[in-house]
Design an enzyme around this catalytic site. Sequence first.
Site, PDB file in Angstrom:
ATOM      1  N   TYR A  56     -25.597  -8.683 -30.457  1.00 22.52           N
ATOM      2  CA  TYR A  56     -24.946  -7.374 -30.471  1.00 22.52           C
ATOM      3  C   TYR A  56     -24.466  -7.091 -31.883  1.00 22.52           C
ATOM      4  O   TYR A  56     -23.861  -7.964 -32.514  1.00 22.52           O
ATOM      5  CB  TYR A  56     -23.735  -7.361 -29.528  1.00 22.52           C
ATOM      6  N   GLU A  58     -22.945  -3.790 -33.088  1.00 21.18           N
ATOM      7  CA  GLU A  58     -22.397  -2.433 -33.240  1.00 21.18           C
ATOM      8  C   GLU A  58     -21.755  -2.280 -34.613  1.00 21.18           C
ATOM      9  O   GLU A  58     -21.015  -3.154 -35.064  1.00 21.18           O
ATOM     10  CB  GLU A  58     -21.389  -2.146 -32.129  1.00 21.18           C
ATOM     11  N   ASP A 202     -38.651  17.177 -38.608  1.00 24.19           N
ATOM     12  CA  ASP A 202     -39.003  16.148 -37.631  1.00 24.19           C
ATOM     13  C   ASP A 202     -40.460  15.772 -37.922  1.00 24.19           C
ATOM     14  O   ASP A 202     -41.387  16.469 -37.529  1.00 24.19           O
ATOM     15  CB  ASP A 202     -38.838  16.691 -36.214  1.00 24.19           C
ATOM     16  N   THR A 228     -39.829   9.198 -35.611  1.00 21.56           N
ATOM     17  CA  THR A 228     -40.040   7.968 -34.854  1.00 21.56           C
ATOM     18  C   THR A 228     -40.793   7.022 -35.780  1.00 21.56           C
ATOM     19  O   THR A 228     -41.280   7.413 -36.850  1.00 21.56           O
ATOM     20  CB  THR A 228     -40.865   8.220 -33.567  1.00 21.56           C
ATOM     21  N   LYS A 231     -45.679   6.097 -34.501  1.00 17.95           N
ATOM     22  CA  LYS A 231     -46.877   6.941 -34.428  1.00 17.95           C
ATOM     23  C   LYS A 231     -47.778   6.602 -35.630  1.00 17.95           C
ATOM     24  O   LYS A 231     -48.247   5.470 -35.729  1.00 17.95           O
ATOM     25  CB  LYS A 231     -46.467   8.402 -34.347  1.00 17.95           C
ATOM     26  N   ARG A 237     -41.598   0.907 -31.341  1.00 23.42           N
ATOM     27  CA  ARG A 237     -41.023   2.134 -30.796  1.00 23.42           C
ATOM     28  C   ARG A 237     -39.564   2.221 -31.213  1.00 23.42           C
ATOM     29  O   ARG A 237     -38.723   1.466 -30.742  1.00 23.42           O
ATOM     30  CB  ARG A 237     -41.134   2.142 -29.273  1.00 23.42           C
TER      31      ARG A 237
HETATM   32  N1  DSN Z   1     -44.103  12.134 -26.837  1.00 24.91           N
HETATM   33  C1  DSN Z   1     -44.382  12.430 -28.211  1.00 24.91           C
HETATM   34  C2  DSN Z   1     -45.777  12.887 -28.425  1.00 24.91           C
HETATM   35  O1  DSN Z   1     -46.646  12.440 -27.708  1.00 24.91           O
HETATM   36  O2  DSN Z   1     -46.035  13.677 -29.313  1.00 24.91           O
HETATM   37  C3  DSN Z   1     -43.398  13.388 -28.763  1.00 24.91           C
HETATM   38  O3  DSN Z   1     -42.140  13.029 -28.393  1.00 24.91           O
END
Ligand code: DSN
Length: 421
Positions: A56, A58, A202, A228, A231, A237
């Site tokens: 943990y 925090e 974003d 994120t 991708k 993730r």
């Molecule tokens: N779920 C993502 C996507 O597939 O683009 C976006 O949050």
Amino acid sequence: MTAHRQPALFATDPELAALVSAEETLQAETLRLIPSENYVSAAVLEASGTVLQNKYSEGYPGRRYYEGQQNIDRVEALAIERAKGLFGVDHANVQPYSGSPANLAVYLAFAKPGDTVMGMALPMGGHLTHGWGVSATGSWFRGVQYGVSADTGLVDYDAVRALALAERPKIIFCGGTALPRTIDFEAFASIAEEAGSVLVADVAHIAGLIAGGAHPSPAGHVDVISTTTHKTLRGPRGAMLMCREEHAKAIDKAVFPGLQGGPHNQTTAGIAVALHEAAQPSFVSYAHAVVANAKALAAALLERGFDLVSGGTDNHLILIDLTGKDVPGKVAAKALDRAGIVVNYNTVPFDPRKPFDPSGIRIGTPSLTSRGLTVAHMPVVADWISRAVDAAAKADEAALAAIRSEVADLMAAFPAPGLPL
Ligand code: DSN
């Protein structure tokens, strides 16, 4: 493919181990075209499954609410320094659990419930958390939404400016989940400045392209970069928020203690590894190959009579409008899945159909590029898609099975990173 790749798991819980093995086989044998997915490297996979998850933590490096952070502090500091270096930003927070919590933290930092916020409409290619009605961001805040022009499928920056000046939103989001074209961060920055809004890019979909120099960077143009990490960036993730120094305190406070508890340290480690990989020259080649493959695939699809939103792509993503093929997106996506080609059904701008049964499919090239497919393979991929969509229209299961076997043959020659041979 054998369950013994995770021997302890196999011994303890063979039922679960078998599911993991089956997923490994599925990911190895299929052509994965979902543009928000990828294959992490074996190194990222290992880092994400370490004993770091036993802690943990925090707080932030040097300022924790729990002791025993000698190593964790260094892991998080490493991830932060690597993010700052790779994206050229003053400050990075690597703790958001994923993209939606990262964006919620931005609201917490800069707006109060009921304030007006602005983003791209979800059916136009935006994201739920950009103020869309069914999301908490659209019910706790007053979301106003821009879209693309019906003629071109491109963002109409004059219309965005007019809306921003009329509404004076606290926050403007640029970026989205189904945008095949380059985002003009400078144009958004000038609009946000005129409107007095905090500008958030974003870049979840294109973070890897930005890191590899295959898409312009928002750094220096926007207040906050939200992304994120799983991708095009090819990490675990998770998510990151990056910003100018003046916003660092507000962002950190919003993530913890504002929204989250302890960070997922094992994910932080995976992010650090992915950022290290993304700083290598080979990642520059990867990012440019993703775009080259997408452009080649778009051209091959156009040759086969497909209608692409905006007429093509500048990045990793292609949005296909199947209206002219007389096959709904969901029917096509499910047929493609049976053919070993994994896509998602998606609305297209001004879609007369519902989101759960829309007119389009969304595809992209991050995963196939990670496996080493090149522009020379894109006509074959386009052929498979074309044959599968035709087969969907005729409910020709034999044709789909034939494609599945051809796909598996090609994929066998291009082992996926992180998966067993
Ligand atoms: N779920 C993502 C996507 O597939 O683009 C976006 O949050």
